[in-house]
Design an enzyme around this catalytic site. Structure first.
Site, PDB file in Angstrom:
ATOM      1  N   ARG A  22     -10.970 -13.016  35.955  1.00 17.37           N
ATOM      2  CA  ARG A  22     -10.785 -11.669  36.501  1.00 17.37           C
ATOM      3  C   ARG A  22     -11.983 -11.380  37.387  1.00 17.37           C
ATOM      4  NH1 ARG A  22     -10.881  -7.314  38.542  1.00 17.37           N
ATOM      5  NH2 ARG A  22      -9.658  -5.490  37.968  1.00 17.37           N
ATOM      6  N   ARG A  72     -10.146 -12.805  29.322  1.00 15.20           N
ATOM      7  CA  ARG A  72     -10.337 -13.411  30.637  1.00 15.20           C
ATOM      8  C   ARG A  72     -11.818 -13.549  30.939  1.00 15.20           C
ATOM      9  NH1 ARG A  72      -6.765  -9.146  33.960  1.00 15.20           N
ATOM     10  NH2 ARG A  72      -8.305  -7.857  32.899  1.00 15.20           N
ATOM     11  N   GLU A  84      -1.611  -3.100  41.058  1.00 11.58           N
ATOM     12  CA  GLU A  84      -0.898  -3.945  40.100  1.00 11.58           C
ATOM     13  C   GLU A  84       0.390  -4.531  40.683  1.00 11.58           C
ATOM     14  OE1 GLU A  84      -2.160  -4.888  37.364  1.00 11.58           O
ATOM     15  OE2 GLU A  84      -3.776  -3.437  37.163  1.00 11.58           O
TER      16      GLU A  84
END
Length: 141
Positions: free
Chosen positions: A35, A85, A43
């Site tokens: 990320r 992540r 999104e």
């Protein structure tokens, strides 16, 4: 005390998930989801969230810039988010990728403590993009 940057790590982008998330292969790890630190694109794949304005464009931009490329990951204070992540800055061709996304209006600044290394620089880039109505700042209500 001043924070010391953590060691950089080279990786190859195997897959672009969306505008701010990629899956990479490093020499020392299996596939790793990364990320991007400091930037948040609209999104396109978040469960339960509709595709947001300029999300497909941000995702396409990241595909064009990063798919299959060798990048450098640089870490800040916290190396993982609550989803597991890896959190990292991405450098490609000697340029900070979050700066590119933000300056071109594909992303807004996302600064979450304690990972705030480039927040001031990114904020200036976002304000310039907003004033110039670049990317999402001119396309989205």
């Amino acid at each position: 005390a001043a924070r010391q940057p953590q060691r950089a790590q080279r990786a190859r982008v195997l897959e672009v998930v969306d505008g701010d998330t990629v899956i990479v292969q490093t020499r020392t790890a299996a596939r790793t989801t990364v990320r991007l630190l400091g930037a948040d694109t609209p999104e396109t794949k978040k469960p339960g969230v509709p595709i947001q304005c300029f999300g497909p464009e941000a995702s396409a931009y990241t595909h064009a810039r990063l798919d299959g490329r060798t990048i450098t990951l640089t870490f800040d204070v916290e190396r993982h988010d609550i989803y597991g992540r890896t959190l990292a800055s991405i450098t490609v061709d000697g340029h900070d990728y979050a700066s590119d996304l933000i300056a071109n209006g594909y992303a807004r600044v996302l600064s979450i403590a304690p990972n705030r290394r480039n927040a001031r620089t990114y904020l200036g880039l976002e304000l310039d993009a907003r004033r110039a109505r670049r990317g999402m700042w001119g396309a989205c209500p």
